[in-house]
Scaffold this motif. Structure first.
Motif, short mmCIF file in Angstrom:
data_model
loop_
_atom_site.label_atom_id
_atom_site.label_comp_id
_atom_site.label_asym_id
_atom_site.label_seq_id
_atom_site.Cartn_x
_atom_site.Cartn_y
_atom_site.Cartn_z
N LEU B 290 -6.00 -7.80 4.32
CA LEU B 290 -5.28 -6.62 3.87
C LEU B 290 -4.16 -6.25 4.84
O LEU B 290 -4.35 -6.27 6.03
CB LEU B 290 -6.25 -5.44 3.74
CG LEU B 290 -7.31 -5.56 2.65
CD1 LEU B 290 -8.24 -4.38 2.70
CD2 LEU B 290 -6.66 -5.67 1.30
N SER B 291 -2.99 -5.90 4.28
CA SER B 291 -1.92 -5.39 5.13
C SER B 291 -2.25 -3.94 5.48
O SER B 291 -3.13 -3.34 4.88
CB SER B 291 -0.59 -5.46 4.40
OG SER B 291 -0.67 -4.70 3.23
N SER B 292 -1.51 -3.39 6.45
CA SER B 292 -1.93 -2.09 6.98
C SER B 292 -1.91 -1.01 5.91
O SER B 292 -2.73 -0.11 5.91
CB SER B 292 -1.04 -1.69 8.15
OG SER B 292 0.19 -1.22 7.68
N TRP B 293 -0.95 -1.10 4.95
CA TRP B 293 -0.96 -0.03 3.93
C TRP B 293 -2.05 -0.24 2.89
O TRP B 293 -2.62 0.70 2.39
CB TRP B 293 0.40 0.16 3.28
CG TRP B 293 1.20 -1.06 3.02
CD1 TRP B 293 1.15 -1.86 1.94
CD2 TRP B 293 2.22 -1.60 3.86
NE1 TRP B 293 2.05 -2.87 2.05
CE2 TRP B 293 2.73 -2.74 3.22
CE3 TRP B 293 2.74 -1.23 5.11
CZ2 TRP B 293 3.74 -3.53 3.77
CZ3 TRP B 293 3.74 -2.01 5.65
CH2 TRP B 293 4.23 -3.14 4.98
N TRP B 294 -2.35 -1.51 2.56
CA TRP B 294 -3.46 -1.73 1.64
C TRP B 294 -4.76 -1.25 2.26
O TRP B 294 -5.64 -0.75 1.57
CB TRP B 294 -3.56 -3.20 1.23
CG TRP B 294 -2.72 -3.50 0.03
CD1 TRP B 294 -1.61 -4.28 -0.02
CD2 TRP B 294 -2.91 -3.00 -1.31
NE1 TRP B 294 -1.09 -4.29 -1.29
CE2 TRP B 294 -1.87 -3.52 -2.10
CE3 TRP B 294 -3.86 -2.16 -1.89
CZ2 TRP B 294 -1.76 -3.24 -3.45
CZ3 TRP B 294 -3.74 -1.87 -3.24
CH2 TRP B 294 -2.70 -2.41 -4.01
#
Lengths: 347, 324
Positions: B290-294
């Motif tokens: 997961l990327s930081s916003w996800w």
């Protein structure tokens, strides 16, 4: 007369605002000067109103939510999402400068903030989750959504129509002031000239009792969260249009705390059941003036928070009846022995 | 008998934690191990300590927003005194604990005697402590003091090859102490009584002033202790440490079944509440892609699903205040 004035709920907030303004006047004498340039007014006071517009809007929405005994932590995220959506849809357009594109973007943003408001309201009223937790969900997830929309970057747009919302001017005053006035007027009329305000206060005092008395508590609660979302959405549009860019990471960061602070400084209790819209506006102006003052007198950025802490405490202490009474008693006690001493000496 | 109705929310919460852990075990290889469970404690020791102080505050009907900043202030004072001034940890640690407690006492006194809403006073406290951090130092101060590094690296072995850190022991001692304090002492009962109704508590002749101020003192002390534990965990002092921790703490307390209106809540529930937040983080780190916003979106969604389930399963009876 003077006593009656002092009892008015706006008395102490206005005193505090006055004090801050006088301090600014003493510090820089041309603080109150307004300059007319190219048909527009410029000056520190106008700046405070212009830059304070988003905060005032968010605080107005927050006031009604707090009046029902709730709280909305997600406003900062809604501000970020609204700005991000508007800028994103404009930057995707073929002709960035077109009016239709801008109107579409506005519609999309406002629609989305209404949906987010419905989400918050439904969690609180239908699912009956405690407001602070219900809105915490959107506060965390919403920041992520805003970053997702902007891919973590700052999106810059060049649309003159869009820039007008936050940076344009009407009748020599910034346009954003008129947006705030409209929302304030609508909110005041709806809550003070119709029964809606009474409903909100009744739900805030005791939701179940008002339900039994025939008020649709759930609908009222849902409505205030939707209104709060709408206010935050418009605030996001003003904020992003002022700088013609959207920043998913930082836009509206800590807005929820400032807004709650403004509401409480304005005399509304966090327990709900009573609210003062004008008090909130004054509260938001105090916060914005304070921020401007701190920047203007050149306090090093690292000390800013300390200054803010002391001013916030001072504002609240002055408003507290018990604090003022205890100070008065101390003042009297301080004088009394001295007078006695003088008397004894004479006789 | 043991399954008293009033403990239902805590049991539901615990059951959901177990379910969450089971799902993680089926989904990810290597998830089902004692060490993963113990890591929850190791990584969240400071949060457990803070949340326990917060539980008392919330049960008494207040709120404390200053906890995250006090943690940051503690780390930065410890780091600068130990590293820059060369003080001994034996003096620094008691000193920061006293400082945290005093910070709480002052806030409690202002809240009680001047009748200002706790939210505002502790918000001012939050600004003040965070501001003082930046006044002391704008940069990270790394700690190389042998005492701190030894405590940080110490591993207490458990049977089965797993281990815990000293922080975990401190946190567990505080949990037990707090359970005793809340449910078996006069002070604990006073806190619940004040949370139920301050007016009634006053009419009953309970020491409202003393109890309320002590509650904030305890929370300040817990935050300072959490700060010490955090210093062991991070081995550095920094003004941006523990940013936004106050909301995590409040969330943990509320997930654990404490009502924000006061008067209802369990220390044990808070403990499970922290573990649930830790479990959500662990599942996300096992997901790994997961990327930081996800990550933020997923945390929000999981929080939502969890709270909704808890709400449906415990079906708390509707009291006059429960709509809020």
């Amino acid at each position: 007369m003077a006593g009656k004035m002092r009892k008015h709920h706006l008395f102490w907030p206005l005193c505090m605002l006055g004090l801050l303004l006088i301090f600014n006047l003493l510090y820089s004498p041309d603080f109150f000067s307004l300059v007319m340039r190219e048909g527009n007014l410029y000056g520190s006071l106008i700046d405070i109103l212009n830059f304070g517009a988003p905060l005032i809007l968010v605080s107005i929405g927050m006031t009604l939510v707090i009046a029902t005994g709730g709280i909305d932590l997600s406003v900062g995220s809604i501000v970020a999402i609204s700005g991000a959506v508007a800028c994103m849809s404009i930057s995707r357009g073929v002709d960035q400068n077109s009016l239709g594109l801008m109107l579409g973007a506005l519609g999309l943003s406002i629609g989305l903030s209404l949906i987010l408001g419905i989400w918050n309201g439904a969690l609180v009223s239908v699912a009956r989750i405690q407001p602070i937790i219900a809105t915490l969900i959107l506060m965390v997830a919403g920041r992520g959504i805003a970053q997702l929309i902007t891919s973590g970057q700052i999106i810059t747009v060049s649309n003159a129509n869009y820039a007008y919302i936050g940076a344009g001017s009407l009748a020599a005053l910034p346009f954003s002031i008129f947006i705030v006035l409209t929302v304030l007027l609508v909110a005041s009329l709806l809550t003070r000239k119709t029964a809606l305000g009474l409903f909100i206060e009744s739900v805030g005092s005791n939701a179940n009792a008002s339900q039994l008395a025939g008020i649709r508590s759930k609908t009222v609660i849902l409505t205030v969260y939707v209104f709060c979302g709408l206010c935050a959405g418009i605030a996001g549009l003003i904020l992003s249009s002022n700088v013609s860019s959207a920043d998913g990471n930082n836009a509206g960061l800590w807005y929820e705390l400032d807004a709650i602070l403004a509401v409480v400084i304005g005399g509304t209790s966090l327990n709900g059941g009573r609210f003062y819209l004008m008090g909130t506006v004054v509260g938001a102006l105090i916060i914005q003036t304070l921020t401007t003052t701190i920047y203007m007198i050149g306090v090093p950025p690292e000390v800013t928070l300390v200054v803010k802490a002391f001013v916030v405490l001072a504002v609240c202490l002055i408003q507290s009846d018990s604090f003022r009474n205890s100070m008065v008693i101390r003042w009297k006690k301080r004088k009394f022995p001295a007078e006695q001493g003088v008397n004894r000496h004479v006789s | 008998m043991f399954l008293n109705r009033k403990y239902l929310p805590v049991f539901v919460t615990f059951g959901l934690l177990a379910v969450m852990f089971a799902i993680g075990s089926f989904r990810y290889t290597g998830f089902f191990s004692t060490q993963v469970l113990l890591n929850l404690l190791i990584d969240n020791a400071f949060l457990i300590i803070t949340a326990i102080g917060m539980t008392f505050v919330i049960v008494s009907g207040g709120i404390d927003l200053s906890v995250g900043s006090v943690i940051a202030l503690t780390t930065i004072i410890s780091a600068s005194l130990v590293e820059k001034q060369g003080w001994s940890p034996a003096i620094v640690i008691p000193m920061v604990l006293v400082m945290g407690a005093l910070f709480g006492t002052v806030m409690g006194a202002i809240i009680h005697y001047f009748k200002i809403q706790p939210f505002i006073v502790t918000l001012a406290g939050m600004f003040l402590a965070r501001g003082l951090c930046y006044v002391i130092s704008l940069d990270t101060i790394t700690i190389t003091n042998p005492f701190y590094t030894q405590v940080a690296q110490a591993k207490i072995s458990l049977p089965g090859g797993s281990f815990v850190s000293i922080n975990v022991i401190i946190a567990l001692v505080i949990v037990l102490l707090a359970i005793f304090l809340a449910h078996y002492t006069r002070f604990g009962r006073n806190v619940y009584a004040i949370g139920g109704s301050e007016q009634s508590a006053l009419l009953m002749g309970l020491p409202v002033a003393r109890t309320k101020i002590l509650v904030y003192t305890f929370s300040g002390l817990c935050s300072a202790l959490a700060g010490v534990v955090f210093t062991f965990y991070m081995l550095s002092g920094y003004g941006l440490h523990a940013m936004g921790l106050e909301l995590d703490t409040i969330a943990a307390v509320v997930i654990g079944g404490t009502l924000l209106t006061g008067g209802v809540g369990y220390v044990a529930g808070t403990f499970i509440g922290v573990l649930i937040q830790g479990a959500i983080q662990t599942i996300i780190s096992f997901e790994g892609t997961l990327s930081s916003w996800w990550t933020k979106i997923v945390i929000g969604l999981m929080l939502f699903v969890f709270i909704l389930f808890q709400r449906l399963l415990s079906g708390r009876r509707v009291s006059s205040k429960s709509l809020h």
